[in-house]
Design an enzyme around this catalytic site. Structure first.
Site, PDB file in Angstrom:
ATOM      1  N   SER A 150      71.833  66.183  30.220  1.00 28.72           N
ATOM      2  CA  SER A 150      70.504  65.438  30.408  1.00 28.72           C
ATOM      3  C   SER A 150      70.086  65.462  31.640  1.00 28.72           C
ATOM      4  CB  SER A 150      70.443  64.123  29.630  1.00 28.72           C
ATOM      5  OG  SER A 150      69.059  63.656  29.872  1.00 28.72           O
ATOM      6  N   TYR A 164      73.170  55.532  27.602  1.00 28.23           N
ATOM      7  CA  TYR A 164      73.042  57.187  27.539  1.00 28.23           C
ATOM      8  C   TYR A 164      73.318  57.702  28.749  1.00 28.23           C
ATOM      9  CZ  TYR A 164      70.153  61.219  26.611  1.00 28.23           C
ATOM     10  OH  TYR A 164      70.244  62.766  26.205  1.00 28.23           O
TER      11      TYR A 164
END
Length: 255
Positions: A150, A164
């Site tokens: 990501s 995350y």
């Protein structure tokens, strides 16, 4: 399932076998479709919704490809290892691994639950190690390992995303280390870092869309097929000199 769009295929992956963990929807489904369109036989895992997984298999087969859906939760190391063994034994080889499974849990640090931390690490980090370790046992020289990370590994401009971001940052170091471990066998290891992508989990019409697009150089969400095309390139013969790389495809989110 991700909406299919027309792509240009050069059949670069004919005779190759790919395994995609987390392949039944969104970016994963687009990757399965694109690799199959390039000629690869594709096995993929799903956690729930067998009807959706079978619909993806049927879509691939209708287009002349070959696919196999295997139920396995990526947080379960034994199940993931078994799924890879089934794919390799069914098709006789394994050339490409795509680590796409991922979960997103967000919240203030003083309220974040340890069980959410543990599951995030189990799926987003440990499963990448487990799958790569198992797949490497079946891969011949010149294989490909591609993880979906990501852009939040590079930039996390909002509160609540610390865990995350940490999990996706861990893939940066893991990718570099695995590239060194597998490089002598000609196996490349790379990490693709998408920005906001229009999927069921984070739709372009969702509550966060306006805020996220406002942070980007290109003021739009990406398409799952755009990520899949990048993965197909890294899986193909023209990318053989790229390894240990963390490659961002985020519309300028981290620019």
């Amino acid at each position: 399932m991700s909406k299919q769009i027309t792509t240009t295929s050069h059949n670069t992956l004919v005779s190759k076998v790919a395994f995609v963990q987390g392949g039944s929807r969104g970016i994963g489904a687009a990757i399965v479709q694109r690799l199959a369109a390039e000629g690869a036989t594709v096995a993929f895992t799903y956690v729930s919704s067998p009807d959706k997984a079978q619909a993806l298999v049927s879509s691939v087969e209708a287009a002349g490809g070959r696919a196999l859906a295997i139920q396995a939760d990526s947080s379960d190391a034994a199940a993931l290892q078994q799924a890879i063994r089934v794919a390799a034994e069914t098709f006789g080889r394994l050339d490409i691994l795509v680590n796409n499974a991922g979960v997103l849990a967000m919240g203030p640090i003083d309220q974040f639950k340890l069980e959410d931390l543990d599951r995030t690490l189990a799926v987003n980090v440990r499963s990448v190690f487990v799958a790569t370790q198992e797949a490497a046992r079946y891969m011949g020289d010149g294989g490909r390992v591609i993880s979906i990370g990501s852009t939040n590994a590079e930039r996390i401009p909002f509160a609540g995303g610390a865990v995350y971001a940490m999990s996706k940052s861990a893939l940066v170091g893991l990718t570099k280390g695995l590239a060194r471990d597998l490089g002598p066998r000609g196996i490349t290891v790379n990490n693709v870092q998408p920005g906001p992508v229009d999927t069921d989990m984070n739709p372009a019409s969702g509550d966060f869309a306006a805020a996220l697009t406002g942070l980007m150089a290109l003021p739009r969400y990406g398409k799952a097929e755009e990520i899949a095309s990048f993965v197909a390139y890294l899986a193909g013969p023209e990318s053989g000199y790229i390894t240990g790389a963390n490659l961002t495809i985020d519309g300028g989110f981290a620019a």
